[in-house]
Design a protein around this motif. Structure first.
Motif, short mmCIF file in Angstrom:
data_model
loop_
_atom_site.label_atom_id
_atom_site.label_comp_id
_atom_site.label_asym_id
_atom_site.label_seq_id
_atom_site.Cartn_x
_atom_site.Cartn_y
_atom_site.Cartn_z
N ARG A 1 0.81 -1.23 0.00
CA ARG A 1 0.00 0.00 0.00
C ARG A 1 0.84 1.27 0.00
O ARG A 1 0.36 2.32 -0.41
N HIS B 1 -1.86 -4.75 -4.70
CA HIS B 1 -2.68 -3.59 -4.36
C HIS B 1 -2.85 -2.64 -5.54
O HIS B 1 -3.91 -2.04 -5.73
N LYS C 1 -14.40 7.84 -0.77
CA LYS C 1 -13.78 7.53 0.53
C LYS C 1 -12.66 8.51 0.85
O LYS C 1 -11.85 8.83 0.00
N ASP D 1 -13.26 -5.26 -3.16
CA ASP D 1 -12.01 -4.55 -2.86
C ASP D 1 -10.87 -5.55 -2.94
O ASP D 1 -11.12 -6.76 -2.95
N ASP D 2 -9.63 -5.04 -3.01
CA ASP D 2 -8.52 -5.99 -3.05
C ASP D 2 -8.28 -6.62 -1.69
O ASP D 2 -7.92 -7.78 -1.59
N SER E 1 -8.52 -5.03 5.73
CA SER E 1 -7.50 -5.03 6.78
C SER E 1 -8.19 -4.80 8.12
O SER E 1 -8.63 -5.74 8.77
N THR E 2 -8.37 -3.54 8.51
CA THR E 2 -9.10 -3.27 9.75
C THR E 2 -10.61 -3.19 9.49
O THR E 2 -11.39 -2.95 10.41
N ALA E 3 -11.01 -3.35 8.25
CA ALA E 3 -12.41 -3.34 7.81
C ALA E 3 -13.09 -1.98 7.95
O ALA E 3 -14.32 -1.89 7.84
N GLY E 4 -12.30 -0.93 8.19
CA GLY E 4 -12.90 0.41 8.26
C GLY E 4 -13.59 0.74 6.94
O GLY E 4 -14.74 1.22 6.92
N SER E 5 -12.92 0.46 5.83
CA SER E 5 -13.49 0.79 4.51
C SER E 5 -14.76 -0.01 4.25
O SER E 5 -15.79 0.54 3.85
C1 R5P Z 1 -7.11 0.73 0.05
O1 R5P Z 1 -6.68 1.41 -0.85
C2 R5P Z 1 -7.40 -0.73 -0.09
O2 R5P Z 1 -7.90 -1.06 -1.34
C3 R5P Z 1 -8.39 -1.18 0.97
O3 R5P Z 1 -9.60 -0.48 0.78
C4 R5P Z 1 -7.88 -0.90 2.35
O4 R5P Z 1 -6.53 -1.25 2.44
C5 R5P Z 1 -8.66 -1.63 3.38
O5 R5P Z 1 -8.17 -1.28 4.63
P1 R5P Z 1 -9.14 -1.27 5.88
O6 R5P Z 1 -9.83 -2.62 5.89
O7 R5P Z 1 -8.22 -1.09 7.07
O8 R5P Z 1 -10.09 -0.13 5.72
#
Ligand code: R5P
Length: 315
Positions: free
Chosen positions: A93, A127, A189, A215-216, A219-223
């Motif tokens: 990333r 990514h 976003k 999404d690819d 991670s923390t699932a915030g997105s």
């Molecule tokens: C961001 O550019 C990636 O495509 C994912 O959306 C992001 O890495 C997800 O991270 P998180 O789950 O922490 O929001």
């Protein structure tokens, strides 16, 4: 040829070997008392075409260093060619200088692989596509989309819309929408920190539709959690989320349980701890082992990878 597995995801390595009908290469991978990776290759690999399966998933630094040490051991054992099979490429990333005085770790890690002695890379859903260009060795870049799309087709959902949770995944959403012959939408976003995000406007219509957010990685699932909420607020009939790499770190499961998607779909590119999944969550893990095994065979026999990208692959 010989396939070795590091400790990051032995389950996937074993599954790939079963598909290839070969026994995993024999090696000892341990840690010294101070944490340093300690590797001994037990098979004679002189002149062989060698593959090492190791996603650089959490704990990222350990997985990465262990892979580099394995590469060094194989190179010094006179393997003819070493391919690093890295279904999830960590540090990806940080792939550009988005502000002053920050590193480009995706490039740094590419340099580390080449310096250690990797001859080829086999990756999945990097990514950003451009990361392929950070390597001066051949990179085969696979996609999990056929596996995920093939699974989703079985649900026979109608009135679909594919949603990208940010502009970075628009191409991915477009690819899925072409497979399902449906529209796609984008959620705006903004990232407040690496664990917190803010979603804004929705571009496209999702009201009354069965939504699949792609999404690819999670991670923390915030997105994803925020995208699920926005989709519901905009009148989605159902909301499924799908990602190639499910890391589920920190507050991920808490957030996803609260957001309440109808289904969460990921692949086994990284190991999944099913015990951590809350009971209320409908969780599906799809295997990319057959795809990786097929790619390994194709690399070994110098055959084209193109069939793995056909929309009908696996269907
Ligand atoms: C961001 O550019 C990636 O495509 C994912 O959306 C992001 O890495 C997800 O991270 P998180 O789950 O922490 O929001």
């Amino acid at each position: 040829m010989r396939v070795f597995c590091g400790r990051a995801h032995t389950e996937l390595g074993d599954e790939i070997c079963r598909h290839l009908q070969v026994a995993p290469g024999m090696c000892e991978v341990k840690s010294f008392a101070d944490g340093e990776a300690q590797v001994k290759i037990l098979d004679d690999v002189r002149g062989l075409d060698v593959f090492i399966v190791q996603p650089t998933c959490p704990p990222v630094n350990e997985a990465l260093m262990e892979l580099l040490v394995m590469v060094d051991a194989l190179r010094r054992s006179s393997a003819r060619r070493i391919t690093a099979v890295v279904p999830y490429y960590g540090y990806a990333r940080q792939d550009r200088k988005h502000e002053g005085r920050v590193p480009i770790t995706a490039k740094l890690v590419a340099n580390l692989f080449a310096t250690a002695g990797v001859d080829r890379m086999l990756c999945m859903d990097l990514h950003a596509q451009q990361i392929q260009g950070f390597f001066d060795i051949p990179v085969d870049h696979l996609i999990a989309k056929p596996v995920i799309a093939n699974y989703l087709k079985k649900s026979e959902l109608d009135n679909l819309v594919i949603v990208s949770p940010d502009v970075g995944s628009v191409k991915l959403a477009d690819g899925f929408s072409r497979i399902f012959n449906c529209d796609f939408a984008i959620i705006e976003k903004r990232r407040k920190s690496d664990t917190e995000i803010e979603h804004g406007h929705v571009i496209g219509n999702i009201s009354g539709k069965n939504v699949i957010i792609v999404d690819d990685m999670i991670s923390t699932a915030g997105s994803m959690a925020s995208a699920i909420e926005i989709a519901r607020e905009h009148g989605a009939k159902s909301v499924r989320i799908a990602a190639s790499h499910g890391l589920f770190v920190g507050p991920a499961w808490e957030r996803l349980a609260a957001a309440g998607a109808d289904e969460i779909i990921v692949t086994n590119s990284v190991p999944q701890n099913i015990q951590a999944v809350p009971e209320s969550v409908n969780f599906t893990v799809l295997s990319v082992a057959p795809t990786l095994a097929e790619a390994i065979i194709r690399i070994h026999h110098d055959k084209s990878m193109s069939p793995l990208f056909e929309p009908g692959y696996l269907s």
